[in-house]
Design an enzyme around this catalytic site. Structure first.
Site, PDB file in Angstrom:
ATOM      1  N   CYS A   1       0.778  -1.291   0.084  1.00  0.00           N
ATOM      2  CA  CYS A   1       0.044   0.059   0.185  1.00  0.00           C
ATOM      3  C   CYS A   1       0.660   1.220  -0.007  1.00  0.00           C
ATOM      4  O   CYS A   1       1.762   1.494   0.979  1.00  0.00           O
ATOM      5  CB  CYS A   1      -0.923   0.111   1.171  1.00  0.00           C
ATOM      6  SG  CYS A   1      -1.724   1.354   1.369  1.00  0.00           S
TER       7      CYS A   1
ATOM      8  N   CYS B   1      -1.147   5.590   7.062  1.00  0.00           N
ATOM      9  CA  CYS B   1      -2.455   5.234   7.535  1.00  0.00           C
ATOM     10  C   CYS B   1      -2.293   4.144   8.730  1.00  0.00           C
ATOM     11  O   CYS B   1      -1.421   3.344   8.723  1.00  0.00           O
ATOM     12  CB  CYS B   1      -2.837   4.425   6.261  1.00  0.00           C
ATOM     13  SG  CYS B   1      -4.697   3.627   6.553  1.00  0.00           S
TER      14      CYS B   1
ATOM     15  N   CYS C   1      -3.161  -0.629   8.865  1.00  0.00           N
ATOM     16  CA  CYS C   1      -2.364  -1.719   8.728  1.00  0.00           C
ATOM     17  C   CYS C   1      -0.904  -1.374   9.344  1.00  0.00           C
ATOM     18  O   CYS C   1      -0.187  -0.953   8.551  1.00  0.00           O
ATOM     19  CB  CYS C   1      -2.123  -2.478   7.455  1.00  0.00           C
ATOM     20  SG  CYS C   1      -3.733  -2.776   6.367  1.00  0.00           S
TER      21      CYS C   1
ATOM     22  N   CYS D   1      -7.988   0.637  -1.324  1.00  0.00           N
ATOM     23  CA  CYS D   1      -7.216   0.034   0.021  1.00  0.00           C
ATOM     24  C   CYS D   1      -6.963  -1.515  -0.141  1.00  0.00           C
ATOM     25  O   CYS D   1      -8.040  -2.071  -0.507  1.00  0.00           O
ATOM     26  CB  CYS D   1      -8.144   0.196   1.545  1.00  0.00           C
ATOM     27  SG  CYS D   1      -7.985  -0.745   2.836  1.00  0.00           S
TER      28      CYS D   1
ATOM     29  N   GLN E   1     -18.966 -10.378  11.444  1.00  0.00           N
ATOM     30  CA  GLN E   1     -17.706 -10.546  11.154  1.00  0.00           C
ATOM     31  C   GLN E   1     -17.149 -10.113  10.126  1.00  0.00           C
ATOM     32  O   GLN E   1     -17.643 -10.057   8.868  1.00  0.00           O
ATOM     33  CB  GLN E   1     -17.309 -12.152  11.002  1.00  0.00           C
ATOM     34  CG  GLN E   1     -17.932 -12.912  12.374  1.00  0.00           C
ATOM     35  CD  GLN E   1     -16.897 -12.482  13.546  1.00  0.00           C
ATOM     36  OE1 GLN E   1     -16.032 -12.072  13.485  1.00  0.00           O
ATOM     37  NE2 GLN E   1     -17.511 -12.998  14.627  1.00  0.00           N
TER      38      GLN E   1
ATOM     39  N   GLU F   1     -28.366 -11.154  22.818  1.00  0.00           N
ATOM     40  CA  GLU F   1     -27.815 -10.014  22.359  1.00  0.00           C
ATOM     41  C   GLU F   1     -28.361  -8.593  22.541  1.00  0.00           C
ATOM     42  O   GLU F   1     -29.642  -8.588  22.524  1.00  0.00           O
ATOM     43  CB  GLU F   1     -28.053 -10.277  20.703  1.00  0.00           C
ATOM     44  CG  GLU F   1     -27.709  -9.226  19.782  1.00  0.00           C
ATOM     45  CD  GLU F   1     -26.143  -8.603  19.975  1.00  0.00           C
ATOM     46  OE1 GLU F   1     -25.050  -9.460  20.027  1.00  0.00           O
ATOM     47  OE2 GLU F   1     -26.093  -7.448  20.478  1.00  0.00           O
TER      48      GLU F   1
ATOM     49  N   ASP G   1     -19.084 -14.888  22.606  1.00  0.00           N
ATOM     50  CA  ASP G   1     -17.871 -14.177  21.638  1.00  0.00           C
ATOM     51  C   ASP G   1     -18.041 -12.726  21.952  1.00  0.00           C
ATOM     52  O   ASP G   1     -19.010 -11.879  21.477  1.00  0.00           O
ATOM     53  CB  ASP G   1     -18.558 -14.474  19.974  1.00  0.00           C
ATOM     54  CG  ASP G   1     -17.605 -13.428  19.253  1.00  0.00           C
ATOM     55  OD1 ASP G   1     -16.697 -13.378  19.452  1.00  0.00           O
ATOM     56  OD2 ASP G   1     -18.213 -13.616  18.005  1.00  0.00           O
TER      57      ASP G   1
ATOM     58  N   CYS H   1     -11.551 -11.504  20.646  1.00  0.00           N
ATOM     59  CA  CYS H   1     -10.829 -10.763  19.490  1.00  0.00           C
ATOM     60  C   CYS H   1      -9.634  -9.869  20.433  1.00  0.00           C
ATOM     61  O   CYS H   1      -9.022  -9.006  19.993  1.00  0.00           O
ATOM     62  CB  CYS H   1     -11.451  -9.765  18.895  1.00  0.00           C
ATOM     63  SG  CYS H   1     -12.328  -8.617  19.904  1.00  0.00           S
TER      64      CYS H   1
HETATM   65  C1  LIG Z   1     -17.883  -9.776  18.830  1.00  0.00           C
HETATM   66  S1  LIG Z   1     -19.680  -9.388  18.360  1.00  0.00           S
HETATM   67  C2  LIG Z   1     -19.941 -11.071  18.280  1.00  0.00           C
HETATM   68  C3  LIG Z   1     -21.288 -11.416  17.251  1.00  0.00           C
HETATM   69  C4  LIG Z   1     -21.526 -12.657  16.754  1.00  0.00           C
HETATM   70  N1  LIG Z   1     -21.006 -13.772  17.612  1.00  0.00           N
HETATM   71  C5  LIG Z   1     -21.026 -12.698  15.340  1.00  0.00           C
HETATM   72  O1  LIG Z   1     -19.798 -13.463  15.374  1.00  0.00           O
HETATM   73  O2  LIG Z   1     -21.375 -12.133  14.394  1.00  0.00           O
HETATM   74  C6  LIG Z   1     -20.172  -9.154  19.985  1.00  0.00           C
HETATM   75  C7  LIG Z   1     -21.773  -8.841  19.843  1.00  0.00           C
HETATM   76  O3  LIG Z   1     -21.913  -8.775  21.577  1.00  0.00           O
HETATM   77  C8  LIG Z   1     -23.068  -7.618  21.473  1.00  0.00           C
HETATM   78  N2  LIG Z   1     -22.878  -7.389  23.007  1.00  0.00           N
HETATM   79  C9  LIG Z   1     -22.294  -6.372  23.576  1.00  0.00           C
HETATM   80  N3  LIG Z   1     -22.225  -6.366  25.007  1.00  0.00           N
HETATM   81  C10 LIG Z   1     -23.196  -7.386  24.945  1.00  0.00           C
HETATM   82  C11 LIG Z   1     -23.765  -7.852  26.553  1.00  0.00           C
HETATM   83  N4  LIG Z   1     -23.389  -7.396  27.539  1.00  0.00           N
HETATM   84  N5  LIG Z   1     -24.835  -8.614  26.178  1.00  0.00           N
HETATM   85  C12 LIG Z   1     -25.208  -9.052  25.023  1.00  0.00           C
HETATM   86  N6  LIG Z   1     -24.533  -9.040  23.772  1.00  0.00           N
HETATM   87  C13 LIG Z   1     -23.648  -7.780  24.081  1.00  0.00           C
HETATM   88  C14 LIG Z   1     -22.632  -6.581  20.444  1.00  0.00           C
HETATM   89  O4  LIG Z   1     -23.722  -5.893  20.205  1.00  0.00           O
HETATM   90  C15 LIG Z   1     -22.245  -7.563  19.454  1.00  0.00           C
HETATM   91  O5  LIG Z   1     -23.226  -7.712  18.590  1.00  0.00           O
END
Ligand SMILES: C[S@@+](CC[C@H](N)C(=O)[O-])C[C@H]1O[C@@H](n2cnc3c(N)ncnc32)[C@H](O)[C@@H]1O
Length: 441
Positions: free
Chosen positions: A72, A78, A81, A158, A280, A329, A372, A399
């Site tokens: 890039c 930037c 990355c 990009c 994702q 969620e 997650d 993450c």
């Molecule tokens: C890393 S993302 C994962 C989403 C999903 N597992 C995926 O792979 O597409 C985290 C998600 O958690 C939600 N979130 C954040 N804090 C939360 C909480 N305390 N309770 C429930 N959901 C939450 C966010 O809105 C987001 O959609």
């Protein structure tokens, strides 16, 4: 040890999660942005703290065999990355080493960490771009921020975004330049258009445009012009963010033209993804992660909970593995998408709750948990609820290795054991690491 401003010759030892490489002057640690393990560099000490310093590369005396020419032209200005100067196999090795170091620091078993799953073609993998905008001498700047600043690096093409996102963004910028819309100035807190977000799917060729405005609304006729810039645009959404500061989205949004979502095709299922819902950003790697969960799932599961379920990605793609699945969620937008996605994919055994995981996990009594969470990891009340409910298996997707090791440490103290740790590279050319951990009670 020398003084700030002094020059040194150093050898780079390793990379760190912050993105800067590590060198030592005697035993004093110096972080060198842009360094590659194996480099011999002349650096200038630009920061001199008691425990560490920061060095700026003045000359590459002997390049590491892993040093490559960045693809890039905006590197390293930037801030997106920071590892483009490092060969991809070396990036993967460094990510594995960083994860092992996090485990070691916490006293967790690092022999549970499997080799990282990289990408075959680690370019053009991102399905979402958030562009800050600025008008400078009549020209519209659109791109990404310079590291730790709010200066925009003007980026047309990009190399980590989908090519179609680059194309749509460039056409949209052309339209914004021609129209008389004012562009937000964060110093004066004046002007209308703050950010433009383009996200979508390579597989379905559907893209969604979100315009973040300070207060006044976007007209339908203006939105229609955006719809006309490319056949792949399925909708124009406006989000109103009247607040000063760094938060991108405001709470109020509406679809101005077309639909407020795009459709993604993922692991043989279809997903609706709305403007404000999380999805994702690297679908190819996320599919590998889902496959790994599937391969290592146990038989005869009655109730599975998908915590932090987003638009229902894990709950729906793994729905055949349990009798009943409950997704939890917090975001209303993602929750409504998830409900629609369960119906769209005829998944009658999946339901969703629009709540915080911490407020419902204790009552769900799941045998298998998928977690997650966002970057901050699990709330301490979620950890205590797990200790009470004691699901047999936990799949923890993270993450943020820092939060991950903190949470694993707590879970191991309740008698859980780690079956495996599988890192994935969801974000090539950046230091970010995505990790799947399977735990058993
Ligand atoms: C890393 S993302 C994962 C989403 C999903 N597992 C995926 O792979 O597409 C985290 C998600 O958690 C939600 N979130 C954040 N804090 C939360 C909480 N305390 N309770 C429930 N959901 C939450 C966010 O809105 C987001 O959609």
């Amino acid at each position: 040890m020398g003084k700030k401003g002094q020059y040194f010759v150093v050898e780079i030892e390793r990379q760190t999660f912050s993105g800067a490489a590590v060198a030592r002057i005697n035993r004093y640690v110096v972080f060198v942005p842009g360094g590659v393990p194996g480099d011999k560099l002349r650096i200038r000490l630009v920061e001199r703290k008691e425990n560490y310093g920061v060095g700026k590369i003045v000359e590459v005396i002997e390049p590491s065999p892993y040093r490559v020419e960045p693809v890039c032209p905006h590197f390293p200005k930037c801030g997106s990355c920071s590892w483009q100067m490092m060969r991809y196999d070396a990036q993967l090795r460094e990510k594995e080493a960083i994860l092992k170091e996090f485990f070691e620091e916490k006293g967790l078993p690092k022999d549970t960490i499997l080799p990282i799953e990289g990408m075959d073609l680690p370019w053009h993998y991102r399905n979402k771009a958030i562009y800050p905008l600025k008008r400078l001498k009549g020209k519209v700047l659109m791109g990404f921020y310079e590291r730790n600043t709010h200066k925009i690096v003007d980026v047309e093409d990009c190399p980590i975004q989908y090519p179609k996102i680059n194309l749509v963004a460039s056409k949209a910028r052309g339209l914004i330049s021609k129209e008389r819309i004012t562009i937000y100035d964060e110093v004066r807190h004046w002007g209308k258009l703050r950010y433009m977000v383009v996200k979508g799917s390579k597989r379905t060729n559907e893209y969604l445009l979100t315009l973040v405005v300070k207060d006044t609304a976007i007209s339908r006729s203006f939105a229609r012009k955006f719809m006309g810039i490319d056949d792949s645009i399925v909708g124009v959404v406006e989000d109103i963010n009247p607040k000063k500061g760094n938060t991108i989205f405001g709470p109020e949004y509406r679809t101005v033209e077309g639909r407020g979502y795009y459709i993604e095709s993922f692991a043989g299922k279809k997903f609706r993804v709305s403007a404000l819902s999380f999805f994702q950003t690297n679908v190819e790697q996320a599919e590998k992660l889902v496959k790994r969960i599937r391969e290592t799932f146990e038989d005869d599961v009655g109730l599975m909970m998908d915590g932090y379920s987003g638009v229902g990605l894990f709950a729906i793609t793994l729905a055949d593995l349990a009798k009943r699945i409950v997704g939890v969620e917090e975001s209303r937008s993602a929750y409504f998408d998830a409900v629609d996605n369960a119906r769209r994919n005829d998944q009658m055994n999946v339901e969703f709750i629009n709540a915080k995981v911490e407020s419902v996990i204790g009552g769900i009594k799941a045998e298998v948990l998928i977690l997650d969470p966002p970057r901050r990891g699990l709330d301490s009340s979620v950890i205590s609820a797990i200790a009470d409910v004691r699901p047999h298996r936990i799949f923890y997707i993270s993450c943020n290795p820092k939060a991950l090791v903190r949470d694993l440490d707590a879970l191991l103290s309740f008698g859980y054991k780690i079956d495996f740790v599988q890192p994935f590279d969801f974000f090539p050319h950046t230091p970010q690491i995505e990790t799947l951990v399977k735990l058993s009670a």
